[in-house]
Write a protein that holds these residues in place. Structure first.
Motif, PDB file in Angstrom:
ATOM      1  N   UNK A  57      43.133  47.404  45.789  1.00  6.91           N
ATOM      2  CA  UNK A  57      41.698  47.639  45.652  1.00  6.91           C
ATOM      3  C   UNK A  57      41.217  48.788  46.527  1.00  6.91           C
ATOM      4  N   UNK A  58      41.937  49.066  47.595  1.00  4.12           N
ATOM      5  CA  UNK A  58      41.526  50.126  48.521  1.00  4.12           C
ATOM      6  C   UNK A  58      42.002  51.512  48.107  1.00  4.12           C
ATOM      7  N   UNK A  59      42.668  51.606  46.970  1.00  2.03           N
ATOM      8  CA  UNK A  59      43.239  52.884  46.554  1.00  2.03           C
ATOM      9  C   UNK A  59      42.311  53.732  45.706  1.00  2.03           C
ATOM     10  N   UNK A  60      41.149  53.178  45.329  1.00  2.00           N
ATOM     11  CA  UNK A  60      40.214  53.981  44.561  1.00  2.00           C
ATOM     12  C   UNK A  60      39.817  53.408  43.219  1.00  2.00           C
ATOM     13  N   UNK A  61      40.210  52.182  42.928  1.00  2.00           N
ATOM     14  CA  UNK A  61      39.828  51.556  41.673  1.00  2.00           C
ATOM     15  C   UNK A  61      38.360  51.132  41.684  1.00  2.00           C
ATOM     16  N   UNK A  62      37.706  51.283  40.545  1.00  2.00           N
ATOM     17  CA  UNK A  62      36.328  50.813  40.394  1.00  2.00           C
ATOM     18  C   UNK A  62      36.288  49.290  40.444  1.00  2.00           C
ATOM     19  N   UNK A  63      37.305  48.667  39.873  1.00  2.00           N
ATOM     20  CA  UNK A  63      37.483  47.213  39.878  1.00  2.00           C
ATOM     21  C   UNK A  63      38.921  46.946  39.468  1.00  2.00           C
ATOM     22  N   UNK A  64      39.407  45.756  39.792  1.00  2.00           N
ATOM     23  CA  UNK A  64      40.728  45.328  39.335  1.00  2.00           C
ATOM     24  C   UNK A  64      40.557  44.032  38.560  1.00  2.00           C
ATOM     25  N   UNK A  65      41.152  44.003  37.375  1.00  2.00           N
ATOM     26  CA  UNK A  65      41.104  42.820  36.527  1.00  2.00           C
ATOM     27  C   UNK A  65      42.524  42.302  36.339  1.00  2.00           C
ATOM     28  N   UNK A  66      42.742  41.050  36.673  1.00  2.00           N
ATOM     29  CA  UNK A  66      44.038  40.419  36.413  1.00  2.00           C
ATOM     30  C   UNK A  66      44.085  39.945  34.966  1.00  2.00           C
ATOM     31  N   UNK A  67      45.053  40.435  34.225  1.00  2.00           N
ATOM     32  CA  UNK A  67      45.278  39.985  32.846  1.00  2.00           C
ATOM     33  C   UNK A  67      46.331  38.891  32.908  1.00  2.00           C
ATOM     34  N   UNK A  68      45.888  37.686  33.196  1.00  2.00           N
ATOM     35  CA  UNK A  68      46.797  36.569  33.449  1.00  2.00           C
ATOM     36  C   UNK A  68      47.094  35.803  32.166  1.00  2.00           C
ATOM     37  N   UNK A  69      48.377  35.627  31.877  1.00  2.00           N
ATOM     38  CA  UNK A  69      48.773  34.921  30.654  1.00  2.00           C
ATOM     39  C   UNK A  69      49.449  33.584  30.934  1.00  2.00           C
ATOM     40  N   UNK A  70      49.601  33.226  32.193  1.00  2.00           N
ATOM     41  CA  UNK A  70      50.256  31.964  32.554  1.00  2.00           C
ATOM     42  C   UNK A  70      49.179  30.978  32.989  1.00  2.00           C
ATOM     43  N   UNK A  71      49.116  29.805  32.340  1.00  2.00           N
ATOM     44  CA  UNK A  71      47.959  28.926  32.493  1.00  2.00           C
ATOM     45  C   UNK A  71      48.246  27.619  33.208  1.00  2.00           C
ATOM     46  N   UNK A  72      49.367  27.509  33.882  1.00  2.00           N
ATOM     47  CA  UNK A  72      49.600  26.313  34.702  1.00  2.00           C
ATOM     48  C   UNK A  72      48.449  26.186  35.707  1.00  2.00           C
ATOM     49  N   UNK A  73      47.809  25.010  35.798  1.00  2.00           N
ATOM     50  CA  UNK A  73      46.593  24.897  36.615  1.00  2.00           C
ATOM     51  C   UNK A  73      46.748  25.385  38.052  1.00  2.00           C
ATOM     52  N   UNK A  74      47.837  25.031  38.723  1.00  2.00           N
ATOM     53  CA  UNK A  74      48.019  25.465  40.108  1.00  2.00           C
ATOM     54  C   UNK A  74      48.153  26.984  40.197  1.00  2.00           C
ATOM     55  N   UNK A  75      48.733  27.585  39.177  1.00  2.00           N
ATOM     56  CA  UNK A  75      48.864  29.043  39.148  1.00  2.00           C
ATOM     57  C   UNK A  75      47.499  29.695  38.972  1.00  2.00           C
ATOM     58  N   UNK A  76      46.713  29.217  38.000  1.00  2.00           N
ATOM     59  CA  UNK A  76      45.397  29.800  37.769  1.00  2.00           C
ATOM     60  C   UNK A  76      44.525  29.665  39.012  1.00  2.00           C
ATOM     61  N   UNK A  77      44.626  28.520  39.692  1.00  2.00           N
ATOM     62  CA  UNK A  77      43.858  28.331  40.934  1.00  2.00           C
ATOM     63  C   UNK A  77      44.203  29.406  41.957  1.00  2.00           C
ATOM     64  N   UNK A  78      45.493  29.716  42.097  1.00  2.00           N
ATOM     65  CA  UNK A  78      45.904  30.736  43.068  1.00  2.00           C
ATOM     66  C   UNK A  78      45.459  32.132  42.641  1.00  2.00           C
ATOM     67  N   UNK A  79      45.516  32.413  41.343  1.00  2.00           N
ATOM     68  CA  UNK A  79      45.048  33.722  40.870  1.00  2.00           C
ATOM     69  C   UNK A  79      43.563  33.889  41.168  1.00  2.00           C
ATOM     70  N   UNK A  80      42.774  32.877  40.847  1.00  2.00           N
ATOM     71  CA  UNK A  80      41.336  32.980  41.100  1.00  2.00           C
ATOM     72  C   UNK A  80      41.027  33.089  42.588  1.00  2.00           C
ATOM     73  N   UNK A  81      41.710  32.290  43.401  1.00  2.00           N
ATOM     74  CA  UNK A  81      41.483  32.348  44.847  1.00  2.00           C
ATOM     75  C   UNK A  81      41.893  33.701  45.415  1.00  2.00           C
ATOM     76  N   UNK A  82      42.987  34.250  44.931  1.00  2.00           N
ATOM     77  CA  UNK A  82      43.450  35.553  45.402  1.00  2.00           C
ATOM     78  C   UNK A  82      42.448  36.645  45.050  1.00  2.00           C
ATOM     79  N   UNK A  83      41.884  36.577  43.864  1.00  2.00           N
ATOM     80  CA  UNK A  83      40.852  37.547  43.471  1.00  2.00           C
ATOM     81  C   UNK A  83      39.650  37.458  44.405  1.00  2.00           C
ATOM     82  N   UNK A  84      39.207  36.245  44.683  1.00  3.32           N
ATOM     83  CA  UNK A  84      38.054  36.069  45.568  1.00  3.32           C
ATOM     84  C   UNK A  84      38.337  36.624  46.960  1.00  3.32           C
ATOM     85  N   UNK A  85      39.522  36.339  47.481  1.00  2.00           N
ATOM     86  CA  UNK A  85      39.854  36.810  48.832  1.00  2.00           C
ATOM     87  C   UNK A  85      39.932  38.330  48.887  1.00  2.00           C
TER      88      UNK A  85
END
Length: 254
Positions: A109-137
């Motif tokens: 995110x610090x390299x100059x992107x306007x925004x970063x969007x994760x195109x996540x295709x794996x839907x295991x609940x624990x995985x999605x939770x980590x993806x969302x939390x990582x985005x927030x952090x």
């Protein structure tokens, strides 16, 4: 200076080319998948195929609207323990994955992107939770919008198939169709034609305590009706996934 005219893949660039691409403040599109069993008819990298195809479809859609994009290298190993009842599935512990993804997104995110969007295709609940939390952090640390559209939730789920919304969304018609469209010849036609429907709501079984696909009732590691998969349906689903990314970008910057 004109916007990037075609999809730019970061891994294919030299550093001077990357420097030039980042001058346009592009949207960074990060495919996120898994190495996981997807029935007897789909490869272990099915989620990677779908994530990458989503990123490229989203880049094409956004760039038609004048928004430059860069597709980042794929995150391939993730939280995929539900598939471990079948050989080849290769999971990563949730905390380790979350720490890694947070670090990756924060530095990117610090390299100059306007925004970063994760195109996540794996839907295991624990995985999605980590993806969302990582985005927030990462967003909190940098001030750069970092998001991951959650196709499981309305209104995004409304764009997808009846099979998907019914919860029979692993290696059935939905995923098989996308793989057919994205990587022709990958789906085993001999296998897929012989597969009977498995109408089980996978998310509901997981909420009820099932820990693996086998415990959820999938003896061969698939749910839904893969025999009904078509290239046309795959293209329609990819268009829907790309539209989710477009909407997310426009929510960030109308």
């Amino acid at each position: 200076m004109s916007a990037i005219s075609q999809t730019t893949v970061l891994a294919n660039l030299t550093w001077p080319q990357a420097e030039e691409a980042l001058k346009h403040s592009p949207i960074g599109l990060l495919p996120v998948g898994a190495i996981e069993a997807h029935g007897p008819h789909l490869p272990l990298d099915t989620d990677i195929i779908i994530a990458e195809a989503t990123a490229h479809a989203a880049a094409s859609l956004l760039q038609r609207g004048g928004i430059p994009c860069v597709v980042l290298p794929t995150v391939s190993y993730s939280v995929s323990f539900v598939g471990t009842s079948f050989p080849g599935t290769s999971p990563v512990d949730a905390l380790a994955f979350g720490g890694y993804l947070t670090s990756l997104l924060t530095h990117a995110a610090r390299q100059g992107y306007r925004a970063i969007i994760c195109c996540n295709a794996h839907l295991e609940p624990a995985h999605v939770d980590e993806v969302q939390a990582s985005c927030h952090r990462a967003e909190a640390a940098t001030g750069v919008p970092v998001r991951s559209p959650d196709q499981r939730r309305s209104p995004f789920s409304d764009l997808l198939s009846d099979e998907f919304r019914a919860g029979a969304r692993h290696a059935g018609s939905y995923e098989s169709s996308i793989v057919m469209a994205a990587r022709p010849g990958t789906v085993s036609q001999d296998q897929i034609k012989s597969l009977d429907p498995v109408w089980i709501d996978l998310p509901a079984r997981l909420r009820d305590g099932a820990r693996t696909f086998t415990e959820a009732g999938a003896a061969l590691g698939y749910f839904g009706d893969p025999a009904q998969a078509t290239v046309a349906e795959g293209r329609r689903m990819l268009d829907a996934l790309a539209e989710m990314v477009r909407r997310t970008v426009h929510e960030i910057d109308p």
